[in-house]
Design a protein around this motif. Structure first.
Motif, PDB file in Angstrom:
ATOM      1  N   MET A  89     -24.889 -37.382 -90.845  1.00 45.79           N
ATOM      2  CA  MET A  89     -25.361 -36.143 -90.218  1.00 45.79           C
ATOM      3  C   MET A  89     -26.372 -35.472 -91.145  1.00 45.79           C
ATOM      4  SD  MET A  89     -23.204 -32.788 -88.990  1.00 45.79           S
ATOM      5  CE  MET A  89     -22.371 -33.720 -87.717  1.00 45.79           C
ATOM      6  N   SER A  90     -27.443 -34.960 -90.554  1.00 47.56           N
ATOM      7  CA  SER A  90     -28.468 -34.299 -91.346  1.00 47.56           C
ATOM      8  C   SER A  90     -27.962 -32.974 -91.890  1.00 47.56           C
ATOM      9  CB  SER A  90     -29.709 -34.042 -90.480  1.00 47.56           C
ATOM     10  OG  SER A  90     -30.217 -35.243 -89.952  1.00 47.56           O
ATOM     11  N   ALA A  91     -28.395 -32.635 -93.085  1.00 51.97           N
ATOM     12  CA  ALA A  91     -28.036 -31.341 -93.665  1.00 51.97           C
ATOM     13  C   ALA A  91     -28.961 -30.271 -93.121  1.00 51.97           C
ATOM     14  CB  ALA A  91     -28.163 -31.407 -95.191  1.00 51.97           C
ATOM     15  N   PRO A  92     -28.433 -29.099 -92.798  1.00 52.08           N
ATOM     16  CA  PRO A  92     -29.281 -28.029 -92.279  1.00 52.08           C
ATOM     17  C   PRO A  92     -30.362 -27.632 -93.283  1.00 52.08           C
ATOM     18  CG  PRO A  92     -26.951 -27.540 -91.944  1.00 52.08           C
ATOM     19  CD  PRO A  92     -27.027 -28.714 -92.863  1.00 52.08           C
ATOM     20  N   LEU A  93     -31.564 -27.350 -92.794  1.00 50.35           N
ATOM     21  CA  LEU A  93     -32.667 -26.895 -93.633  1.00 50.35           C
ATOM     22  C   LEU A  93     -33.130 -25.539 -93.125  1.00 50.35           C
ATOM     23  CD1 LEU A  93     -34.736 -30.192 -93.900  1.00 50.35           C
ATOM     24  CD2 LEU A  93     -33.172 -29.261 -95.595  1.00 50.35           C
ATOM     25  N   SER A  94     -33.499 -24.668 -94.063  1.00 46.68           N
ATOM     26  CA  SER A  94     -33.838 -23.300 -93.700  1.00 46.68           C
ATOM     27  C   SER A  94     -35.088 -23.219 -92.838  1.00 46.68           C
ATOM     28  CB  SER A  94     -34.014 -22.457 -94.971  1.00 46.68           C
ATOM     29  OG  SER A  94     -35.045 -23.001 -95.782  1.00 46.68           O
ATOM     30  N   ASN A  95     -35.954 -24.238 -92.896  1.00 45.51           N
ATOM     31  CA  ASN A  95     -37.192 -24.167 -92.118  1.00 45.51           C
ATOM     32  C   ASN A  95     -37.048 -24.738 -90.721  1.00 45.51           C
ATOM     33  OD1 ASN A  95     -36.927 -26.807 -92.917  1.00 45.51           O
ATOM     34  ND2 ASN A  95     -39.099 -27.112 -93.410  1.00 45.51           N
ATOM     35  N   LYS A  96     -35.848 -25.130 -90.342  1.00 43.71           N
ATOM     36  CA  LYS A  96     -35.621 -25.603 -88.985  1.00 43.71           C
ATOM     37  C   LYS A  96     -35.340 -24.418 -88.068  1.00 43.71           C
ATOM     38  CE  LYS A  96     -33.674 -30.150 -90.188  1.00 43.71           C
ATOM     39  NZ  LYS A  96     -32.485 -31.033 -90.073  1.00 43.71           N
ATOM     40  N   GLY A  97     -35.644 -24.622 -86.791  1.00 47.42           N
ATOM     41  CA  GLY A  97     -35.360 -23.589 -85.812  1.00 47.42           C
ATOM     42  C   GLY A  97     -33.890 -23.565 -85.427  1.00 47.42           C
ATOM     43  N   THR A  98     -33.532 -22.580 -84.625  1.00 43.93           N
ATOM     44  CA  THR A  98     -32.167 -22.406 -84.127  1.00 43.93           C
ATOM     45  C   THR A  98     -32.119 -22.734 -82.638  1.00 43.93           C
ATOM     46  OG1 THR A  98     -31.625 -20.705 -85.762  1.00 43.93           O
ATOM     47  CG2 THR A  98     -30.334 -20.699 -83.719  1.00 43.93           C
ATOM     48  N   LEU A  99     -31.034 -23.364 -82.202  1.00 44.61           N
ATOM     49  CA  LEU A  99     -30.811 -23.559 -80.776  1.00 44.61           C
ATOM     50  C   LEU A  99     -29.929 -22.422 -80.275  1.00 44.61           C
ATOM     51  CD1 LEU A  99     -31.051 -25.276 -78.180  1.00 44.61           C
ATOM     52  CD2 LEU A  99     -28.904 -26.381 -78.871  1.00 44.61           C
ATOM     53  N   TYR A 100     -30.476 -21.601 -79.403  1.00 46.14           N
ATOM     54  CA  TYR A 100     -29.718 -20.509 -78.803  1.00 46.14           C
ATOM     55  C   TYR A 100     -29.242 -20.930 -77.413  1.00 46.14           C
ATOM     56  CZ  TYR A 100     -31.412 -17.341 -82.446  1.00 46.14           C
ATOM     57  OH  TYR A 100     -31.674 -16.736 -83.656  1.00 46.14           O
ATOM     58  N   ALA A 119     -37.410 -31.557 -80.691  1.00 44.26           N
ATOM     59  CA  ALA A 119     -38.446 -31.770 -81.709  1.00 44.26           C
ATOM     60  C   ALA A 119     -39.118 -30.475 -82.163  1.00 44.26           C
ATOM     61  CB  ALA A 119     -39.484 -32.778 -81.192  1.00 44.26           C
ATOM     62  N   PRO A 120     -39.432 -29.523 -81.262  1.00 43.57           N
ATOM     63  CA  PRO A 120     -40.062 -28.282 -81.737  1.00 43.57           C
ATOM     64  C   PRO A 120     -39.219 -27.534 -82.772  1.00 43.57           C
ATOM     65  CG  PRO A 120     -40.309 -28.476 -79.364  1.00 43.57           C
ATOM     66  CD  PRO A 120     -39.356 -29.554 -79.789  1.00 43.57           C
ATOM     67  N   ALA A 121     -37.890 -27.651 -82.693  1.00 42.94           N
ATOM     68  CA  ALA A 121     -37.026 -26.950 -83.643  1.00 42.94           C
ATOM     69  C   ALA A 121     -37.152 -27.548 -85.038  1.00 42.94           C
ATOM     70  CB  ALA A 121     -35.568 -27.001 -83.186  1.00 42.94           C
ATOM     71  N   LEU A 122     -37.485 -28.818 -85.122  1.00 41.86           N
ATOM     72  CA  LEU A 122     -37.662 -29.452 -86.433  1.00 41.86           C
ATOM     73  C   LEU A 122     -38.935 -28.949 -87.118  1.00 41.86           C
ATOM     74  CD1 LEU A 122     -36.620 -33.119 -85.564  1.00 41.86           C
ATOM     75  CD2 LEU A 122     -35.218 -31.266 -86.503  1.00 41.86           C
ATOM     76  N   HIS A 123     -39.797 -28.300 -86.347  1.00 43.01           N
ATOM     77  CA  HIS A 123     -41.015 -27.710 -86.899  1.00 43.01           C
ATOM     78  C   HIS A 123     -40.912 -26.196 -86.994  1.00 43.01           C
ATOM     79  CE1 HIS A 123     -42.338 -31.680 -85.346  1.00 43.01           C
ATOM     80  NE2 HIS A 123     -43.085 -31.678 -86.438  1.00 43.01           N
ATOM     81  N   GLY A 124     -39.677 -25.694 -86.914  1.00 40.24           N
ATOM     82  CA  GLY A 124     -39.459 -24.274 -87.167  1.00 40.24           C
ATOM     83  C   GLY A 124     -39.385 -23.378 -85.951  1.00 40.24           C
ATOM     84  N   ASN A 125     -39.480 -23.946 -84.740  1.00 37.82           N
ATOM     85  CA  ASN A 125     -39.432 -23.124 -83.537  1.00 37.82           C
ATOM     86  C   ASN A 125     -38.000 -22.958 -83.031  1.00 37.82           C
ATOM     87  OD1 ASN A 125     -42.412 -22.791 -82.781  1.00 37.82           O
ATOM     88  ND2 ASN A 125     -42.251 -25.011 -83.022  1.00 37.82           N
ATOM     89  N   ASP A 126     -37.597 -21.730 -82.779  1.00 32.02           N
ATOM     90  CA  ASP A 126     -36.318 -21.504 -82.123  1.00 32.02           C
ATOM     91  C   ASP A 126     -36.421 -21.935 -80.661  1.00 32.02           C
ATOM     92  OD1 ASP A 126     -35.287 -20.415 -84.443  1.00 32.02           O
ATOM     93  OD2 ASP A 126     -35.819 -18.353 -83.873  1.00 32.02           O
TER      94      ASP A 126
END
Length: 265
Positions: free
Chosen positions: A1-12, A105-112
């Motif tokens: 499992m990938s470790a969370p990164l601060s520059n990733k977006g959030t899924l609401y 994919a957009p969340a991996l570039h910082g988009n919520d």
């Protein structure tokens, strides 16, 4: 499992009002959604949805209440695969996992990103669970927002066991298979005390109610909760014998609206 990164977006997980598709004048979004939920929704520009048309209608209601970060036509709205509508997406499989990761994919570039269904809470009695699983696998933060959930509203209004319950979805349409399924569920409910919760497409609600009254034992409690949280909402809960003895119990049920059926002891 990938470790969370601060520059990733959030899924609401964004709940929506329960009046979609009904012959009602659309009330302001704040009628059914807390301001905190609306504030998050207003700031999102990326969406994964069950139905793009209903999501655009929802965004217009958010815009009218608190504004939105980008015009509706400028929002990035992507629909879930058609298979998720027809068969659900709660069973993990390679193709569904790959598709869900692509949607995120957009969340991996910082988009919520907001996940929405046509009405109510996404991934509960609606598709979306594959996206949530993929978000966890990708190390994204997953945040459910507060809003209406018809199943829980109905359970609280039913007078049935709220300590042990199961949502069983739809029962078969064919009469013989439906009867067998209802008898099996009733046997479980009477043996264990577990409330059984099911739903149906509104135009088949009347047929399901009649099947329940025909199939269930007289001492089983049956509750029908229609149009939950809406102005015309009605809840009725009684023993099957009482439903049969007093047909008027069902007369004022708006069975042409979304309904939740519950039974047990």
């Amino acid at each position: 499992m990938s470790a969370p990164l601060s520059n990733k977006g959030t899924l609401y997980l964004v709940p929506t009002p329960l009046d979609f598709g009904m012959a009602l004048e659309a009330a302001p979004a704040e009628t059914w959604l807390p301001r905190e939920t609306l504030a998050v929704a207003s700031g999102l520009t990326h969406w994964i949805t069950e139905n793009a048309k209903s999501t655009r209608a929802f965004l217009k209601r958010v815009e009218a209440t608190v504004g939105i970060a980008a015009p509706v036509q400028g929002q990035h709205i992507t629909e879930l695969p058609r298979a998720a509508h027809k068969k659900g997406d709660h069973t993990p499989h390679a193709e569904g996992d790959t598709q869900s990761r692509e949607l995120l994919a957009p969340a991996l570039h910082g988009n919520d990103i907001g996940l929405v269904s046509e009405a109510g809470m996404p991934a509960i009695a609606d598709p979306g669970s594959a996206v949530v699983r993929a978000a966890h696998a990708l190390g994204l933060k997953v945040v459910p927002l507060t809003g209406p959930v018809s199943l829980m509203l109905a359970l609280s209004a039913s007078g049935l066991n709220g300590q042990s319950f199961a949502f069983v979805g739809y029962v078969p349409q064919e009469a013989t298979e439906r009867g067998k399924r209802l008898r099996d569920l009733e046997a479980l409910a009477l043996k264990t005390g577990q409330t059984q919760i099911l739903i149906e497409t509104p135009y088949r609600n009347t047929a399901l109610l009649q099947a329940l009254l025909h199939t269930l034992h007289p001492h089983t409690r049956l509750a029908v909760c229609c149009a939950m949280s809406l102005p015309q909402q009605v809840s009725r809960s009684a023993l099957v014998s009482e439903w049969k003895r007093s047909p008027g119990i069902a007369n004022d049920l708006p069975l042409d609206t979304p309904a939740v059926f519950l039974f047990g002891r």
